[in-house]
Design a protein around this motif. Structure first.
Motif, PDB file in Angstrom:
ATOM      1  N   ASN A  51       0.833  -1.205   0.000  1.00  0.00           N
ATOM      2  CA  ASN A  51       0.000   0.000   0.000  1.00  0.00           C
ATOM      3  C   ASN A  51       0.865   1.252   0.000  1.00  0.00           C
ATOM      4  O   ASN A  51       0.540   2.247  -0.658  1.00  0.00           O
ATOM      5  N   GLU A  52       1.971   1.209   0.756  1.00  0.00           N
ATOM      6  CA  GLU A  52       2.862   2.354   0.808  1.00  0.00           C
ATOM      7  C   GLU A  52       3.506   2.608  -0.550  1.00  0.00           C
ATOM      8  O   GLU A  52       3.644   3.757  -0.977  1.00  0.00           O
ATOM      9  N   GLN A  53       3.892   1.542  -1.240  1.00  0.00           N
ATOM     10  CA  GLN A  53       4.472   1.703  -2.576  1.00  0.00           C
ATOM     11  C   GLN A  53       3.472   2.343  -3.539  1.00  0.00           C
ATOM     12  O   GLN A  53       3.845   3.185  -4.364  1.00  0.00           O
ATOM     13  N   ARG A  54       2.198   1.960  -3.415  1.00  0.00           N
ATOM     14  CA  ARG A  54       1.185   2.564  -4.279  1.00  0.00           C
ATOM     15  C   ARG A  54       1.015   4.044  -3.970  1.00  0.00           C
ATOM     16  O   ARG A  54       0.800   4.860  -4.872  1.00  0.00           O
ATOM     17  N   ARG A  55       1.120   4.407  -2.689  1.00  0.00           N
ATOM     18  CA  ARG A  55       0.952   5.805  -2.307  1.00  0.00           C
ATOM     19  C   ARG A  55       2.085   6.676  -2.842  1.00  0.00           C
ATOM     20  O   ARG A  55       1.892   7.868  -3.073  1.00  0.00           O
ATOM     21  N   TRP A  56       3.280   6.113  -3.047  1.00  0.00           N
ATOM     22  CA  TRP A  56       4.374   6.885  -3.646  1.00  0.00           C
ATOM     23  C   TRP A  56       4.086   7.215  -5.108  1.00  0.00           C
ATOM     24  O   TRP A  56       4.681   8.136  -5.673  1.00  0.00           O
ATOM     25  N   LYS A  57       3.174   6.485  -5.733  1.00  0.00           N
ATOM     26  CA  LYS A  57       2.828   6.735  -7.132  1.00  0.00           C
ATOM     27  C   LYS A  57       1.526   7.515  -7.275  1.00  0.00           C
ATOM     28  O   LYS A  57       1.146   7.885  -8.386  1.00  0.00           O
ATOM     29  N   GLU A  58       0.848   7.775  -6.161  1.00  0.00           N
ATOM     30  CA  GLU A  58      -0.430   8.482  -6.198  1.00  0.00           C
ATOM     31  C   GLU A  58      -0.182   9.979  -6.101  1.00  0.00           C
ATOM     32  O   GLU A  58       0.313  10.468  -5.080  1.00  0.00           O
ATOM     33  N   PRO A  59      -0.496  10.758  -7.126  1.00  0.00           N
ATOM     34  CA  PRO A  59      -0.140  12.182  -7.135  1.00  0.00           C
ATOM     35  C   PRO A  59      -1.034  13.019  -6.223  1.00  0.00           C
ATOM     36  O   PRO A  59      -2.136  12.605  -5.836  1.00  0.00           O
ATOM     37  N   LEU A  60      -0.558  14.200  -5.913  1.00  0.00           N
ATOM     38  CA  LEU A  60      -1.313  15.164  -5.121  1.00  0.00           C
ATOM     39  C   LEU A  60      -2.238  15.964  -6.025  1.00  0.00           C
ATOM     40  O   LEU A  60      -1.996  16.105  -7.230  1.00  0.00           O
ATOM     41  N   SER A  61      -3.278  16.522  -5.445  1.00  0.00           N
ATOM     42  CA  SER A  61      -4.126  17.450  -6.177  1.00  0.00           C
ATOM     43  C   SER A  61      -3.373  18.774  -6.322  1.00  0.00           C
ATOM     44  O   SER A  61      -2.391  19.023  -5.617  1.00  0.00           O
ATOM     45  N   PRO A  62      -3.813  19.659  -7.231  1.00  0.00           N
ATOM     46  CA  PRO A  62      -3.117  20.951  -7.386  1.00  0.00           C
ATOM     47  C   PRO A  62      -3.016  21.741  -6.090  1.00  0.00           C
ATOM     48  O   PRO A  62      -1.960  22.322  -5.795  1.00  0.00           O
ATOM     49  N   ASP A  63      -4.074  21.785  -5.291  1.00  0.00           N
ATOM     50  CA  ASP A  63      -4.007  22.511  -4.021  1.00  0.00           C
ATOM     51  C   ASP A  63      -3.069  21.821  -3.036  1.00  0.00           C
ATOM     52  O   ASP A  63      -2.367  22.492  -2.263  1.00  0.00           O
ATOM     53  N   GLU A  64      -3.059  20.504  -3.048  1.00  0.00           N
ATOM     54  CA  GLU A  64      -2.143  19.769  -2.172  1.00  0.00           C
ATOM     55  C   GLU A  64      -0.697  19.997  -2.577  1.00  0.00           C
ATOM     56  O   GLU A  64       0.192  20.052  -1.721  1.00  0.00           O
ATOM     57  N   GLU A  65      -0.436  20.133  -3.871  1.00  0.00           N
ATOM     58  CA  GLU A  65       0.924  20.431  -4.326  1.00  0.00           C
ATOM     59  C   GLU A  65       1.406  21.769  -3.777  1.00  0.00           C
ATOM     60  O   GLU A  65       2.561  21.904  -3.353  1.00  0.00           O
ATOM     61  N   ILE A  66       0.512  22.749  -3.772  1.00  0.00           N
ATOM     62  CA  ILE A  66       0.881  24.058  -3.218  1.00  0.00           C
ATOM     63  C   ILE A  66       1.163  23.944  -1.726  1.00  0.00           C
ATOM     64  O   ILE A  66       2.165  24.464  -1.226  1.00  0.00           O
ATOM     65  N   ALA A  67       0.267  23.264  -1.016  1.00  0.00           N
ATOM     66  CA  ALA A  67       0.453  23.097   0.426  1.00  0.00           C
ATOM     67  C   ALA A  67       1.732  22.324   0.732  1.00  0.00           C
ATOM     68  O   ALA A  67       2.467  22.650   1.676  1.00  0.00           O
ATOM     69  N   GLN A  68       2.023  21.307  -0.075  1.00  0.00           N
ATOM     70  CA  GLN A  68       3.236  20.511   0.129  1.00  0.00           C
ATOM     71  C   GLN A  68       4.489  21.352  -0.064  1.00  0.00           C
ATOM     72  O   GLN A  68       5.419  21.326   0.752  1.00  0.00           O
ATOM     73  N   LEU A  69       4.519  22.138  -1.124  1.00  0.00           N
ATOM     74  CA  LEU A  69       5.703  22.955  -1.403  1.00  0.00           C
ATOM     75  C   LEU A  69       5.900  24.014  -0.320  1.00  0.00           C
ATOM     76  O   LEU A  69       7.022  24.228   0.153  1.00  0.00           O
ATOM     77  N   LEU A  70       4.819  24.659   0.090  1.00  0.00           N
ATOM     78  CA  LEU A  70       4.929  25.687   1.122  1.00  0.00           C
ATOM     79  C   LEU A  70       5.376  25.103   2.459  1.00  0.00           C
ATOM     80  O   LEU A  70       6.107  25.749   3.215  1.00  0.00           O
ATOM     81  N   SER A  71       4.966  23.883   2.755  1.00  0.00           N
ATOM     82  CA  SER A  71       5.332  23.285   4.035  1.00  0.00           C
ATOM     83  C   SER A  71       6.753  22.743   4.042  1.00  0.00           C
ATOM     84  O   SER A  71       7.345  22.584   5.105  1.00  0.00           O
ATOM     85  N   ARG A  72       7.332  22.487   2.857  1.00  0.00           N
ATOM     86  CA  ARG A  72       8.654  21.862   2.795  1.00  0.00           C
ATOM     87  C   ARG A  72       9.783  22.832   2.481  1.00  0.00           C
ATOM     88  O   ARG A  72      10.907  22.630   2.942  1.00  0.00           O
ATOM     89  N   ILE A  73       9.537  23.867   1.683  1.00  0.00           N
ATOM     90  CA  ILE A  73      10.643  24.769   1.332  1.00  0.00           C
ATOM     91  C   ILE A  73      10.518  26.117   2.035  1.00  0.00           C
ATOM     92  O   ILE A  73      11.266  27.043   1.735  1.00  0.00           O
ATOM     93  N   THR A  74       9.559  26.234   2.964  1.00  0.00           N
ATOM     94  CA  THR A  74       9.475  27.415   3.820  1.00  0.00           C
ATOM     95  C   THR A  74       9.305  26.944   5.255  1.00  0.00           C
ATOM     96  O   THR A  74       9.060  25.768   5.519  1.00  0.00           O
ATOM     97  N   PHE A  75       9.409  27.882   6.192  1.00  0.00           N
ATOM     98  CA  PHE A  75       9.131  27.581   7.587  1.00  0.00           C
ATOM     99  C   PHE A  75       7.636  27.681   7.892  1.00  0.00           C
ATOM    100  O   PHE A  75       7.249  27.781   9.051  1.00  0.00           O
ATOM    101  N   GLY A  76       6.803  27.622   6.875  1.00  0.00           N
ATOM    102  CA  GLY A  76       5.368  27.697   7.047  1.00  0.00           C
ATOM    103  C   GLY A  76       4.772  28.826   6.239  1.00  0.00           C
ATOM    104  O   GLY A  76       5.387  29.878   6.056  1.00  0.00           O
ATOM    105  N   ALA A  77       3.575  28.602   5.748  1.00  0.00           N
ATOM    106  CA  ALA A  77       2.908  29.609   4.920  1.00  0.00           C
ATOM    107  C   ALA A  77       2.408  30.759   5.780  1.00  0.00           C
ATOM    108  O   ALA A  77       1.917  30.566   6.888  1.00  0.00           O
ATOM    109  N   ARG A  78       2.546  31.971   5.259  1.00  0.00           N
ATOM    110  CA  ARG A  78       1.977  33.155   5.875  1.00  0.00           C
ATOM    111  C   ARG A  78       0.591  33.408   5.273  1.00  0.00           C
ATOM    112  O   ARG A  78       0.276  32.894   4.193  1.00  0.00           O
ATOM    113  N   PRO A  79      -0.233  34.225   5.939  1.00  0.00           N
ATOM    114  CA  PRO A  79      -1.510  34.588   5.324  1.00  0.00           C
ATOM    115  C   PRO A  79      -1.291  35.187   3.940  1.00  0.00           C
ATOM    116  O   PRO A  79      -0.506  36.106   3.760  1.00  0.00           O
ATOM    117  N   GLY A  80      -1.955  34.639   2.940  1.00  0.00           N
ATOM    118  CA  GLY A  80      -1.827  35.118   1.569  1.00  0.00           C
ATOM    119  C   GLY A  80      -0.836  34.341   0.724  1.00  0.00           C
ATOM    120  O   GLY A  80      -0.855  34.453  -0.511  1.00  0.00           O
TER     121      GLY A  80
END
Length: 617
Positions: A51-80
């Motif tokens: 199941n874990e291997q399948r989840r590595w191939k399951e893509p994120l939604s467009p909004d989840e991609e934004i949330a993922q990037l903001l949570s990983r390459i910043t110290f957290g999203a600011r308002p806006g």
């Protein structure tokens, strides 16, 4: 830096329902469970792995991609921030962060400019913030020659010494130096626009860890961060490796400044002075005038070893010191499984003899002393290093290590673990290692390989990491649009949650795994922080919850949904939502337009900050 007398115990502040709800949410969703691997559980574990291997191939939604990037390459999203990234696009935002030199960061530079120790050389720091005993003697001498001063100024105002509350500016000696450096790191994490660069500075400070409370490192750590790590945090790995090897802070921490040939030959009594214009004096390795580049722009863990005390006996004893040689291979480059032997450790240590510090206990600079160097022939990782050379021996070894395939693999594992998951996929690690070797250790391009990979944008990586205490504090303040001076109360919070900044004694640095940060004691401290922050009870840090959401979201249900969207970039899980609404009390069902009491605004925000969705990134 941690003074329990200034810390408010959680039991005195948290309502029982609030505390119980937080602990149930966080413990149930965040504590890492042991992997089932034997007996009757084997088939279940196999199915879980599939199941874990399948989840590595399951893509994120467009909004989840934004949330993922903001949570990983910043110290957290600011308002806006979420709306801004959606408008400009994920690719454009990532490219912007990968090139911090193009981002205006004047605002945060103005904030940290008020901290006087950050701009001082180690020698100036030692002179202005001497050891406590020396400072006491100096003040006593001044008292004999100067008339006594009143506690009040001529205008009748109290002096700074009479102002209440713990202030970093009131600290004395090296404690002030280390505290201001920690203060800078928090301010940059919260306010810098160059978020990925700040994350990489923290990553390399941990990778090349030093213990700031060891002797002269109390005055050397500031320069280590400013002059050694920060300039090359997004550059070439070899430049960073050589810079750390030459750093007085690293030389002192791992005792390489003491490393010397036990039988020095008569080969000159004076050290070659380092040229001032580094870029104009670079020579090929082996050239008599070679000087390595420095500060050019842009795992398996094991228990800490016991280090010998820096007493008079150690200072007078000649001999090769293996501490740094071992760590530079095991922790900085090849990794514990990198294929080196104890013989290689000794040979690398011989190559690095003579790399020392001029006046080490008074903030001196790096210097190479030929009279301490072993000029004999050496063999490192099967390669012969010919006799008769000096500093070039160490430079050649560092060049070999920086370009070794095991180093590419080891650094890629740590970067994938930092940005993707505690146990990242091997395929991603291999691709990152190939990029490392192909680009001559270009950190920026390795990051791009990782951050644009399908694995990074998969369901398996989404909210798969637990925030460190520094990340939790910075993301909380950023998420609710707070303001902070990053003073002692906040620094003590970070230390209480398990991350005393620059004070991890072992050279391994903090392990980057959930189990490092999550246990029963740290969970309660995290809840305490969330409560204090949401209730405006951390001195020097303020939040305005009522100004965070529009008036139409005044009803508690709408407020929780709106604030959750800002903080976690998506919907809450049913258990989290139900626990928050239950803890708000009977007013949770009020009609839209009614303003809930301020206490309930703080309760809702505190529960959201303590929720598994926000504690993860």
């Amino acid at each position: 830096m941690d003074h329990p007398g200034h810390f408010i115990e959680p039991a005195a502040l948290l309502p029982e329902l609030f505390r119980t709800a937080c602990l149930a949410l966080m413990a149930g969703a965040m504590i890492v469970q042991p992997v089932e691997a034997t007996g009757a559980r084997a088939s279940k574990s196999t199915q879980s792995a599939l199941n874990e291997q399948r989840r590595w191939k399951e893509p994120l939604s467009p909004d989840e991609e934004i949330a993922q990037l903001l949570s990983r390459i910043t110290f957290g999203a600011r308002p806006g921030d979420f709306e801004r990234v959606r408008t400009m696009g994920v690719k454009t935002f990532l490219d912007e962060q990968l090139h911090p030199e193009n981002i205006d960061d004047a605002a945060v530079e103005a904030r940290v400019a008020s901290l006087p120790t950050l701009a001082m050389s180690p020698e100036e720091l030692y002179e202005n913030y001497p050891p406590p005993k020396q400072a006491t003697n100096s003040r006593a001498q001044q008292a004999k020659t100067q008339p006594p001063q009143s506690a009040k100024s001529p205008g009748g105002e109290m002096t700074s010494k009479s102002q209440p509350g713990p202030q970093i500016a009131n600290l004395q000696g090296p404690q002030r130096v280390i505290s201001e450096l920690a203060q800078e790191e928090v301010l940059r994490a919260v306010y810098s626009n160059r978020q990925l660069q700040e994350l990489m500075v923290q990553f390399w400070m941990n990778h090349f860890n030093i213990f700031a409370l060891k002797g002269a490192d109390r005055w050397l750590t500031t320069s280590f961060e400013r002059d050694t790590i920060r300039p090359d945090a997004m550059g070439k790995f070899e430049d960073l490796l050589v810079a750390t090897a030459e750093s007085p802070a690293m030389l002192f921490y791992l005792d390489n400044w003491l490393s010397s040939t036990p039988n020095p030959a008569k080969q000159g009594q004076f050290a070659r002075p380092r040229p001032r214009n580094m870029n104009a004096t670079l020579r090929p390795i082996g050239h008599p005038g070679y000087w390595p580049p420095r500060n050019l722009p842009g795992t398996a863990s094991r228990p800490p070893r016991t280090r010998p005390a820096q007493g008079q006996q150690n200072r007078n004893r000649r001999g090769v010191n293996e501490n740094y040689a071992r760590e530079v291979m095991e922790l900085h480059t090849l990794g514990v499984q990198g294929g080196y032997t104890q013989k290689d450790v000794i040979e690398v240590a011989r190559c690095l003899t003579g790399w020392t510090i001029d006046r080490p206990r008074k903030g001196g600079e790096f210097i190479f002393r030929p009279r301490m160097h072993d000029f004999g022939e050496k063999f490192v990782l099967g390669k012969k290093i010919r006799a008769g050379r000096g500093m070039e021996d160490g430079v050649q070894v560092l060049h070999m290590l920086a370009h070794h395939p095991a180093t590419a693999q080891f650094i890629s594992v740590k970067l994938c673990r930092r940005f993707v998951a505690d146990d990242p996929p091997l395929a991603l690690i291999d691709r990152a290692a190939k990029t490392f070797l192909r680009t001559d250790g270009d950190i920026r391009q390795v990051l791009q390989t990782i951050l644009t990979s399908p694995e990074f944008n998969s369901q398996a990586a989404y909210r798969a990491k637990v925030k460190s205490p520094l990340e939790l504090v910075a993301s909380s303040i950023r998420g609710i649009g707070g303001e902070t001076d990053a003073g002692l109360p906040l620094l003590r919070m970070i230390a209480r949650m398990g991350q005393p900044m620059f004070q991890y004694q072992a050279p391994t640095g903090f392990p980057d795994r959930a189990s490092t940060w999550i246990n029963s004691g740290s969970l309660l401290t995290r809840i305490n922080f969330a409560t204090l922050l949401a209730g405006n009870r951390i001195p020097g840090t303020q939040v305005d919850l009522e100004g965070l959401v529009p008036p139409s979201a005044a009803a508690q249900t709408v407020f929780v949904v709106t604030l959750a969207t800002r903080l976690v970039g998506g919907e809450l899980t049913p258990p989290t939502r139900d626990a928050i609404m239950a803890s708000l009390g009977p007013e949770a069902g009020q009609v839209a337009g009614e303003t809930p009491p301020a206490r309930q605004w703080a309760t809702a925000a505190g529960l959201l900050l303590a929720s598994p969705e926000f504690q993860r990134r």
